[in-house]
Design a protein around this motif. Structure first.
Motif, PDB file in Angstrom:
ATOM      1  N   SER A 157     -49.493   1.746  -9.065  1.00 43.30           N
ATOM      2  CA  SER A 157     -49.717   3.217  -8.819  1.00 43.30           C
ATOM      3  C   SER A 157     -48.336   3.875  -9.225  1.00 43.30           C
ATOM      4  O   SER A 157     -48.254   4.969  -9.696  1.00 43.30           O
ATOM      5  N   ALA A 160     -48.303   4.432 -12.911  1.00 42.48           N
ATOM      6  CA  ALA A 160     -48.904   5.754 -13.209  1.00 42.48           C
ATOM      7  C   ALA A 160     -48.267   6.838 -13.096  1.00 42.48           C
ATOM      8  O   ALA A 160     -48.266   7.783 -13.972  1.00 42.48           O
ATOM      9  N   TYR A 180     -54.036  11.691  -9.804  1.00 43.41           N
ATOM     10  CA  TYR A 180     -53.961  10.164  -8.989  1.00 43.41           C
ATOM     11  C   TYR A 180     -54.978  10.011  -8.115  1.00 43.41           C
ATOM     12  O   TYR A 180     -55.923   9.252  -8.155  1.00 43.41           O
ATOM     13  N   VAL A 453     -56.370   3.112 -11.775  1.00 42.45           N
ATOM     14  CA  VAL A 453     -55.149   3.378 -12.684  1.00 42.45           C
ATOM     15  C   VAL A 453     -55.414   2.918 -14.053  1.00 42.45           C
ATOM     16  O   VAL A 453     -55.079   3.625 -14.922  1.00 42.45           O
TER      17      VAL A 453
END
Length: 681
Positions: A157, A160, A180, A453
């Motif tokens: 995460s 990302a 996201y 992701v």
């Protein structure tokens, strides 16, 4: 001994979340939620019709609520945090976590239409619930299966968002918070993706079937049946442990549960006939770990593989059958070699249960399993329908079993007591099934974050990194994948390890293999990731399966893990072989005689490889026999290797088995001759 067995049970309880000794009303609350979850899943397989998103959301809500009510925030806190580690009650904060977790998980189902209308443009409420879902899910996962998966999901995460600021070879354009959350928690591309969908629609019913079999007493029946058949042979308890673990593994997705069920009985018996404690525990570890290779459930991964590869479930069973049975036959051979080296005996006739008595008292446990296999293989019903019907049959068998038991002891007046006991047994099975599913549901949901992701566009970058590391060598590519799976699997459940590695590397294996001139079926790539995810269960220093078995055997956990891993080397070689010889997964093999020939030759290959690793065949190996045994194994595993060397065409491939078997026979004759000379001397 009792203390050690309790320790093994505690390891299992940590896996299923049963670490709190609750007050009666709290226990009833969790049991009610667990039974409600079971009835919801059973209704989905029978009459209730819901779309996939709502099913996944409700499934996750049940898992989150049970987990937060069952597991404390911390296990060994400093004094000022002891309130958060309470195991004698449910603190107020965990009630709040349970309510918030369920609400966050259900948001995508409650406002499904609104989210569909606002796809890509979430409002403030969407952002709040989406963010809360991610945070609460990761916290639940941390409590359930440890910090590893949570840390990995957070790292992906973070990547990302931080991609634009990374070094050039790792640079990624990055994403906004809205993108996201839309990908991860407000759509079916992340948390609510395929893995959680398979967990909700199929896996639960198989885990429920396994739990009900266990509560009904099937585990003891499998052990007694195995001992009655094999207990008197050389090293008989070890061979019985393998068969019992195989039967338990048919419907159990947990190697630790397998160890606690069968190892409690078989490990002391192995020690009794002469197995050292470490080798007794390692044998049970290897047998229970391999239980996850056995169709139909395969540690819950079989159904996810079917979805990822986009093939009928029965095709996964077909592909997995030969490698799984070869691995089990080779483990039989390992126990035989160990018994030969140590000069062991079997159990006496009086020490073994009587076969016909065991069958007479427990044959009814086999009916649900035969029913399951019949519906999956012959009738070709869907996995969820087959498992549902098997559960119903098992429920009827439990009623029969309890009524028969009561009539034997007290006559018809005890009919009411039999009905009550039946309902209690079924209820305990429902509760156990739900508890066993908590970690699976949370692992598949959290792994969905990583999958989501990767789906944002970093897959190509990962491919470039792996290709650079592999340097154009297909074997090095596979070795990198295997090592990564073992390392990742040390801290993750098998299912989560498979999902992560399959999402990251399975397409890479296929695509880079093709660019290197190797055809690798997608099924082979997925099974490769799956096998090494399983092997991580007994890989030192973390493998929890080794700790559970060591606790029962009173052996050192690390030494047990190392010994178990040496036994599992015969399993580790199989994935490499079926990548290079797709006959082993029956790819494009439709002839029963040819399939049986491939299986038999693969068994002899595994025997030769195992004999080389163990240093013993018919007698102790000479150093120069080991490469000869390895060469024999390679020829039998991959007969096509000899074709270019001998200048033959592809149509002669299966004739190469004759050369491999000739080599095998020569080693047998040579060692028998050596034994005869030694006797004369």
């Amino acid at each position: 001994m009792a203390r050690k067995i309790k320790t093994a049970e505690e390891i299992l309880k940590e896996e299923t979340g049963e670490v709190r000794s609750l007050r009666s009303y709290e226990s009833y609350l969790i049991s009610t939620i667990a039974i409600a979850w079971a009835f919801f899943q059973l209704s989905l397989a029978s009459f209730l019709i819901l779309d996939g998103t709502k099913t996944r959301a409700i499934h996750l809500a049940f898992a989150m609520s049970i987990l937060f009510l069952s597991m404390p925030i911390v296990k060994r806190p400093p004094r000022f945090l002891r309130y958060f580690a309470a195991t004698d009650k449910i603190p107020v904060n965990d009630y709040i976590f349970a309510i918030l977790g369920a609400a966050a998980a259900l948001y995508i189902a409650v406002d499904a239409n609104g989210l569909a209308m606002r796809a890509g443009f979430p409002i403030t409420r969407d952002v709040v619930f989406g963010f809360a879902t991610v945070i609460l899910l990761l916290e639940a996962t941390r409590r359930s299966i440890g910090p590893a998966l949570t840390i990995i999901a957070l790292a992906f995460s973070a990547y990302a968002f931080l991609g634009p600021y990374m070094p050039q070879f790792m640079a990624f354009k990055g994403v906004s918070l809205n993108k996201y959350l839309n990908q991860i928690s407000l759509s079916t591309e992340g948390i609510y993706g395929i893995p959680l969908g398979v967990s909700a629609s199929i896996v639960y019913l198989f885990v429920l079937l396994g739990s009900m079999l266990d509560k009904a007493g099937a585990g003891k029946f499998f052990i007694d049946m195995s001992l009655s058949l094999l207990g008197r042979f050389k090293g008989g308890p070890a061979k019985a442990a393998i068969v019992a673990s195989g039967f338990t593994g048919l419907v159990s997705g947990s190697s630790i549960a397998n160890i606690v069920t069968t190892g409690t009985f078989t490990i002391p018996l192995m020690k009794k006939v002469g197995y050292p404690a470490t080798k007794a525990a390692a044998t049970e570890v290897a047998a229970s770990t391999d239980g996850q290779l056995m169709p139909p459930i395969m540690g819950a991964a079989a159904f996810i593989i079917a979805e990822y590869v986009n093939v009928p479930y029965i095709e996964v069973v077909k592909a997995a059958a030969v490698p799984a049975f070869v691995s089990y036959f080779a483990l039989f051979y390992v126990t035989h070699l160990e018994a030969s080296k140590l000069g062991m005996r079997g159990l006496t006739k009086d020490e073994c249960p009587k076969f016909f008595e065991v069958i007479r008292n427990g044959a009814h446990y086999l009916i649900p399993i035969f029913m399951l296999v019949y519906e999956l293989v012959i009738v070709r019903h869907s996995p969820e329908m087959a498992a549902y019907n098997a559960v119903l049959i098992l429920a009827l068998i439990i009623f029969y079993q309890e009524i028969r038991k009561e009539f034997k002891t007290g006559g018809s007046k005890n009919f009411a007591a039999a009905m009550i006991n039946s309902i209690k047994t079924i209820g305990n099975g429902l509760i156990g099934g739900s508890r066993n599913m908590v970690s699976v549901a949370l692992a598949t949901a959290s792994a969905g974050i990583i999958v989501g992701v990767v789906g944002m566009g970093i897959g190509g970058m990962i491919t470039q990194i792996v290709e650079t590391l592999a340097q154009g060598n297909i074997f090095l590519l596979l070795l990198i994948t295997a090592i990564a799976s073992l390392l990742l699997g040390m801290g993750l459940p098998t299912t989560a390890t498979y999902i992560v590695m399959a999402s990251l590397t399975a397409p890479i294996i296929v695509n880079l293999g093709a660019s290197y001139g190797f055809f690798i079926p997608l099924m082979a790539a997925h099974l490769f990731c799956f096998y090494f995810g399983i092997l991580a269960d007994d890989t030192p220093p973390v493998g929890l399966a080794s700790y559970a078995a060591a606790a029962i055997a009173d052996s050192p956990p690390i030494a047990t893990g190392i010994q178990g891993f040496t036994y599992d080397l015969r399993t580790a070689i199989i994935p490499f072989m079926f990548v290079f010889n797709t006959d082993l997964i029956l790819h494009n093999i439709y002839s029963w005689p040819l399939g049986i020939l491939i299986f038999v030759m693969a068994c002899f290959a595994a025997f030769a490889f195992t004999a080389a690793i163990q240093g013993w065949f018919i007698t102790k190996n000479k150093f120069w026999e080991i490469p000869f045994l390895l060469a024999t194994a390679f020829i039998l595993f991959r007969p096509g290797t000899l074709l270019p060397i001998l200048g033959l065409g592809e149509d002669m491939k299966y004739w190469m088995y004759l050369i491999g078997m000739a080599c095998f026979g020569l080693i047998v004759l040579e060692q028998m001759f050596r034994i005869r000379l030694a006797k004369k001397a």
